[in-house]
Scaffold this active site. Sequence first.
Site, PDB file in Angstrom:
ATOM      1  N   THR A 123       0.786  -1.193  -0.435  1.00 10.82           N
ATOM      2  CA  THR A 123      -0.617  -0.490   0.280  1.00 10.82           C
ATOM      3  C   THR A 123       0.829   1.222   0.479  1.00 10.82           C
ATOM      4  O   THR A 123       2.361   1.341   0.742  1.00 10.82           O
ATOM      5  CB  THR A 123      -0.809  -0.489   1.415  1.00 10.82           C
ATOM      6  OG1 THR A 123      -1.396   1.070   0.864  1.00 10.82           O
ATOM      7  CG2 THR A 123       0.050  -0.095   2.389  1.00 10.82           C
ATOM      8  N   ASP A 124       0.161   2.094  -0.596  1.00  8.88           N
ATOM      9  CA  ASP A 124       0.801   3.414  -0.643  1.00  8.88           C
ATOM     10  C   ASP A 124       1.469   4.423   1.665  1.00  8.88           C
ATOM     11  O   ASP A 124       2.272   5.180   1.522  1.00  8.88           O
ATOM     12  CB  ASP A 124       0.279   5.070  -1.823  1.00  8.88           C
ATOM     13  CG  ASP A 124      -1.228   4.863  -1.111  1.00  8.88           C
ATOM     14  OD1 ASP A 124      -1.819   4.561   0.255  1.00  8.88           O
ATOM     15  OD2 ASP A 124      -2.063   6.276  -2.013  1.00  8.88           O
ATOM     16  N   GLU A 125       0.397   3.500   1.708  1.00  6.80           N
ATOM     17  CA  GLU A 125       0.186   3.938   2.876  1.00  6.80           C
ATOM     18  C   GLU A 125       1.700   3.612   4.023  1.00  6.80           C
ATOM     19  O   GLU A 125       1.895   4.700   4.919  1.00  6.80           O
ATOM     20  CB  GLU A 125      -0.624   3.988   4.525  1.00  6.80           C
ATOM     21  CG  GLU A 125      -1.774   3.942   3.305  1.00  6.80           C
ATOM     22  CD  GLU A 125      -3.144   3.762   4.848  1.00  6.80           C
ATOM     23  OE1 GLU A 125      -3.099   3.668   5.523  1.00  6.80           O
ATOM     24  OE2 GLU A 125      -4.471   4.174   4.124  1.00  6.80           O
ATOM     25  N   TYR A 166      -1.614  -0.072  11.000  1.00  5.03           N
ATOM     26  CA  TYR A 166      -2.027  -0.936   9.858  1.00  5.03           C
ATOM     27  C   TYR A 166      -1.149  -1.051   9.151  1.00  5.03           C
ATOM     28  O   TYR A 166      -0.256  -1.823   8.795  1.00  5.03           O
ATOM     29  CB  TYR A 166      -3.140  -0.380   9.201  1.00  5.03           C
ATOM     30  CG  TYR A 166      -3.217  -1.002   8.045  1.00  5.03           C
ATOM     31  CD1 TYR A 166      -3.411  -1.941   7.260  1.00  5.03           C
ATOM     32  CD2 TYR A 166      -3.222   0.415   6.393  1.00  5.03           C
ATOM     33  CE1 TYR A 166      -3.378  -2.955   6.135  1.00  5.03           C
ATOM     34  CE2 TYR A 166      -3.510  -0.015   5.253  1.00  5.03           C
ATOM     35  CZ  TYR A 166      -3.315  -1.588   5.171  1.00  5.03           C
ATOM     36  OH  TYR A 166      -3.420  -1.718   3.343  1.00  5.03           O
ATOM     37  N   LYS A 175       1.795  -3.389   7.370  1.00  2.00           N
ATOM     38  CA  LYS A 175       2.507  -3.796   5.845  1.00  2.00           C
ATOM     39  C   LYS A 175       3.987  -2.499   5.824  1.00  2.00           C
ATOM     40  O   LYS A 175       4.022  -4.055   4.677  1.00  2.00           O
ATOM     41  CB  LYS A 175       1.318  -2.874   4.708  1.00  2.00           C
ATOM     42  CG  LYS A 175       0.022  -2.806   5.132  1.00  2.00           C
ATOM     43  CD  LYS A 175      -0.872  -4.614   4.447  1.00  2.00           C
ATOM     44  CE  LYS A 175      -0.652  -4.386   2.914  1.00  2.00           C
ATOM     45  NZ  LYS A 175      -0.778  -5.893   2.853  1.00  2.00           N
TER      46      LYS A 175
HETATM   47  P1  NAD Z   1     -10.167  -6.669   2.527  1.00  2.00           P
HETATM   48  O1  NAD Z   1     -10.534  -6.530   4.255  1.00  2.00           O
HETATM   49  O2  NAD Z   1     -11.294  -6.680   1.789  1.00  2.00           O
HETATM   50  O3  NAD Z   1     -10.137  -8.708   1.907  1.00  2.00           O
HETATM   51  C1  NAD Z   1      -9.168  -8.810   3.137  1.00  2.00           C
HETATM   52  C2  NAD Z   1      -9.023 -10.436   2.646  1.00  2.00           C
HETATM   53  O4  NAD Z   1      -7.855 -11.600   3.379  1.00  2.00           O
HETATM   54  C3  NAD Z   1     -10.297 -11.217   3.329  1.00  2.00           C
HETATM   55  O5  NAD Z   1     -11.155 -12.283   3.046  1.00  2.00           O
HETATM   56  C4  NAD Z   1     -10.212 -12.020   5.035  1.00  2.00           C
HETATM   57  O6  NAD Z   1     -11.040 -13.116   5.095  1.00  2.00           O
HETATM   58  C5  NAD Z   1      -8.649 -12.157   3.778  1.00  2.00           C
HETATM   59  N1  NAD Z   1      -7.468 -12.827   5.087  1.00  2.00           N
HETATM   60  C6  NAD Z   1      -7.407 -12.403   6.562  1.00  2.00           C
HETATM   61  N2  NAD Z   1      -6.826 -12.783   7.099  1.00  2.00           N
HETATM   62  C7  NAD Z   1      -7.032 -14.443   6.601  1.00  2.00           C
HETATM   63  C8  NAD Z   1      -5.354 -15.085   7.127  1.00  2.00           C
HETATM   64  N3  NAD Z   1      -4.850 -15.129   8.366  1.00  2.00           N
HETATM   65  N4  NAD Z   1      -5.606 -16.287   6.332  1.00  2.00           N
HETATM   66  C9  NAD Z   1      -6.274 -16.222   5.217  1.00  2.00           C
HETATM   67  N5  NAD Z   1      -7.274 -15.245   4.302  1.00  2.00           N
HETATM   68  C10 NAD Z   1      -6.957 -14.027   5.594  1.00  2.00           C
HETATM   69  O7  NAD Z   1      -8.906  -6.328   2.232  1.00  2.00           O
HETATM   70  P2  NAD Z   1      -8.347  -5.592   0.458  1.00  2.00           P
HETATM   71  O8  NAD Z   1      -9.200  -4.483   0.829  1.00  2.00           O
HETATM   72  O9  NAD Z   1      -9.161  -6.008  -0.649  1.00  2.00           O
HETATM   73  O10 NAD Z   1      -7.441  -5.510   0.205  1.00  2.00           O
HETATM   74  C11 NAD Z   1      -6.571  -6.206   0.227  1.00  2.00           C
HETATM   75  C12 NAD Z   1      -4.901  -6.133   0.113  1.00  2.00           C
HETATM   76  O11 NAD Z   1      -4.524  -5.491  -1.167  1.00  2.00           O
HETATM   77  C13 NAD Z   1      -4.240  -6.221   1.794  1.00  2.00           C
HETATM   78  O12 NAD Z   1      -3.061  -6.678   1.557  1.00  2.00           O
HETATM   79  C14 NAD Z   1      -4.122  -4.473   1.647  1.00  2.00           C
HETATM   80  O13 NAD Z   1      -3.354  -4.382   1.941  1.00  2.00           O
HETATM   81  C15 NAD Z   1      -3.452  -4.684  -0.100  1.00  2.00           C
HETATM   82  N6  NAD Z   1      -4.881  -2.666   0.006  1.00  2.00           N
HETATM   83  C16 NAD Z   1      -5.903  -2.404  -0.173  1.00  2.00           C
HETATM   84  C17 NAD Z   1      -5.376  -0.952  -0.692  1.00  2.00           C
HETATM   85  C18 NAD Z   1      -7.364  -0.682  -0.975  1.00  2.00           C
HETATM   86  O14 NAD Z   1      -8.000   0.561  -1.175  1.00  2.00           O
HETATM   87  N7  NAD Z   1      -8.548  -1.510  -0.419  1.00  2.00           N
HETATM   88  C19 NAD Z   1      -5.264  -0.528  -1.443  1.00  2.00           C
HETATM   89  C20 NAD Z   1      -3.781  -0.749  -1.749  1.00  2.00           C
HETATM   90  C21 NAD Z   1      -3.152  -1.745  -1.512  1.00  2.00           C
HETATM   91  O1  DAU Z   2      -3.589   4.028   0.157  1.00  2.00           O
HETATM   92  C1  DAU Z   2      -4.444   2.718   0.144  1.00  2.00           C
HETATM   93  C2  DAU Z   2      -5.060   2.181   1.524  1.00  2.00           C
HETATM   94  O2  DAU Z   2      -6.628   3.235   1.586  1.00  2.00           O
HETATM   95  C3  DAU Z   2      -4.925   0.759   2.339  1.00  2.00           C
HETATM   96  O3  DAU Z   2      -4.163   0.502   2.437  1.00  2.00           O
HETATM   97  C4  DAU Z   2      -6.003   0.427   3.211  1.00  2.00           C
HETATM   98  O4  DAU Z   2      -6.517  -1.276   3.385  1.00  2.00           O
HETATM   99  C5  DAU Z   2      -7.565   1.047   2.592  1.00  2.00           C
HETATM  100  O5  DAU Z   2      -8.869   0.699   3.819  1.00  2.00           O
HETATM  101  C6  DAU Z   2      -7.559   2.548   2.607  1.00  2.00           C
HETATM  102  O6  DAU Z   2      -7.191   2.953   3.944  1.00  2.00           O
HETATM  103  P1  DAU Z   2      -8.115   4.929   4.256  1.00  2.00           P
HETATM  104  O7  DAU Z   2      -7.595   4.810   5.537  1.00  2.00           O
HETATM  105  O8  DAU Z   2      -7.661   5.341   3.252  1.00  2.00           O
HETATM  106  O9  DAU Z   2      -9.448   4.039   3.668  1.00  2.00           O
HETATM  107  P2  DAU Z   2     -10.787   4.895   4.554  1.00  2.00           P
HETATM  108  O10 DAU Z   2     -11.995   4.273   3.410  1.00  2.00           O
HETATM  109  O11 DAU Z   2     -11.281   4.020   5.468  1.00  2.00           O
HETATM  110  O12 DAU Z   2     -10.517   6.280   4.626  1.00  2.00           O
HETATM  111  C7  DAU Z   2     -10.689   7.035   3.301  1.00  2.00           C
HETATM  112  C8  DAU Z   2     -10.652   8.514   4.013  1.00  2.00           C
HETATM  113  O13 DAU Z   2     -12.231   8.503   4.351  1.00  2.00           O
HETATM  114  C9  DAU Z   2      -9.752   8.877   4.988  1.00  2.00           C
HETATM  115  O14 DAU Z   2      -8.861  10.362   5.630  1.00  2.00           O
HETATM  116  C10 DAU Z   2     -10.636   8.566   6.394  1.00  2.00           C
HETATM  117  C11 DAU Z   2     -11.651   8.592   5.455  1.00  2.00           C
HETATM  118  N1  DAU Z   2     -12.676   8.529   6.568  1.00  2.00           N
HETATM  119  C12 DAU Z   2     -13.190   6.659   7.133  1.00  2.00           C
HETATM  120  C13 DAU Z   2     -14.662   6.726   7.377  1.00  2.00           C
HETATM  121  C14 DAU Z   2     -14.144   5.230   7.133  1.00  2.00           C
HETATM  122  C15 DAU Z   2     -13.806   9.110   6.782  1.00  2.00           C
HETATM  123  O15 DAU Z   2     -13.935  10.648   7.170  1.00  2.00           O
HETATM  124  N2  DAU Z   2     -15.027   8.774   7.881  1.00  2.00           N
HETATM  125  C16 DAU Z   2     -14.970   7.876   7.332  1.00  2.00           C
HETATM  126  O16 DAU Z   2     -16.071   7.539   8.226  1.00  2.00           O
END
Ligand code: NAD
Ligand code: DAU
Length: 343
Positions: free
Chosen positions: A128-130, A153, A157
């Site tokens: 992730t970019d985070e 988090y 990562k």
């Molecule tokens: P998500 O939370 O929707 O899904 C995570 C999945 O992992 C779930 O299906 C869960 O059951 C499974 N899981 C959790 N623990 C496990 C374990 N011990 N063994 C096997 N499976 C397990 O997450 P997502 O948003 O789909 O993100 C997927 C990946 O992408 C993550 O690694 C996250 O850090 C990364 N990522 C997410 C975003 C985003 O915006 N959502 C952006 C950049 C990177």
């Molecule tokens: O940047 C990549 C990341 O993006 C991934 O690595 C993470 O897995 C994914 O969850 C996401 O992280 P964020 O914290 O940016 O996503 P979230 O949807 O939780 O929040 C997006 C923005 O909105 C953040 O600045 C927090 C804000 N927010 C979020 C929630 C849930 C609110 O203002 N109100 C809310 O209720």
Amino acid sequence: MYPTKILVTGGAGFIGVNFVKMLLSEAPDVTVVNFDLLTYAGNLASLEDSMNDPRHIFVHGDICDRKQVCSTLKKYDIDGIINFAAESHVDRSITGPEIFVDTNIKGTLNLLQCARECEVKRFLQVSTDEVYGSLGKEGMFTETSPIAPNSPYSASKASADHMVRAFQHTFGLDTVITRCSNNYGPYQFPEKMVPLCINNARLEKSIPVYGDGLQVRDWLYVEDHCSAIWKVFKSAEPGSLYNIGGCNEMANIDLVKVILSILGKPESLISFVKDRPGHDRRYAIDASKIMKELDWKPSVTFKQGMEKTVKWYIDNLPWLEKITSGEYRKYYDSMYEDREIKG
Ligand code: NAD
Ligand code: DAU
């Protein structure tokens, strides 16, 4: 030739589901073993149309369980691993960081050890970019930006990324890492801002915006993240790292206004609430490396992607309603009850 018997971990979560569907429709030479623990974020209902596909095998498994991972790798003769499995929600990492260490760090280490033991040909870590921390008003994250994670988090990562790098360097395991910005699209668990906002808005419930709502994120449609991962998996050099992003920076408050406008709902639903502790102010991704080297670019504009996304949730209300009943309500109450509403 790239590996074609692929273990996709976390393939029942948001991005994993979209990735598995993409492989099944676009990569006829690939067999996917989908390895997922089905935590609160994993959802087999999202895979209903893929469960009978002979090229998709679902295994209910834990990436922290060495015996189970190794026996799965051997049983299906796996030659590539793509690791999506993680605890992914920043807010949950603030209230309970331990499981983030277990899943994101120890789970990744376990997968790397199993990959070595079973001589897997390529390991892709979905990061992730985070991990880069927070930006000021100017600048963008490049692949050489320093790592400076700010939340439990992102710290978990970043640790996993270091471990992946170390396995490449020390043991010669073929690894690649991708670091993507915020994804939006179908099948996202409604704890995250976009589906939470769509769900609350359709019900005319208030939409909690943290702090002043001026935090900036770079939004990418989930299918474009999936296509980028696939390109990296197939053709990147061993040991390489790629940023992935939408070139679409937006303040949270503007994101919420776009969603309200697509749904035809009033901005009076917006409610500013107590900020997330340690909230990163701005992320921006420089994705020029993957664009130049692997000829990747996003396929949709933000407007097209967000319209598709809102439509998908509204067209799939049974999916959304099933998730937002029961446990989700308890989560929502506990997460938002002490966030004082300021206006
Ligand atoms: P998500 O939370 O929707 O899904 C995570 C999945 O992992 C779930 O299906 C869960 O059951 C499974 N899981 C959790 N623990 C496990 C374990 N011990 N063994 C096997 N499976 C397990 O997450 P997502 O948003 O789909 O993100 C997927 C990946 O992408 C993550 O690694 C996250 O850090 C990364 N990522 C997410 C975003 C985003 O915006 N959502 C952006 C950049 C990177
Ligand atoms: O940047 C990549 C990341 O993006 C991934 O690595 C993470 O897995 C994914 O969850 C996401 O992280 P964020 O914290 O940016 O996503 P979230 O949807 O939780 O929040 C997006 C923005 O909105 C953040 O600045 C927090 C804000 N927010 C979020 C929630 C849930 C609110 O203002 N109100 C809310 O209720």
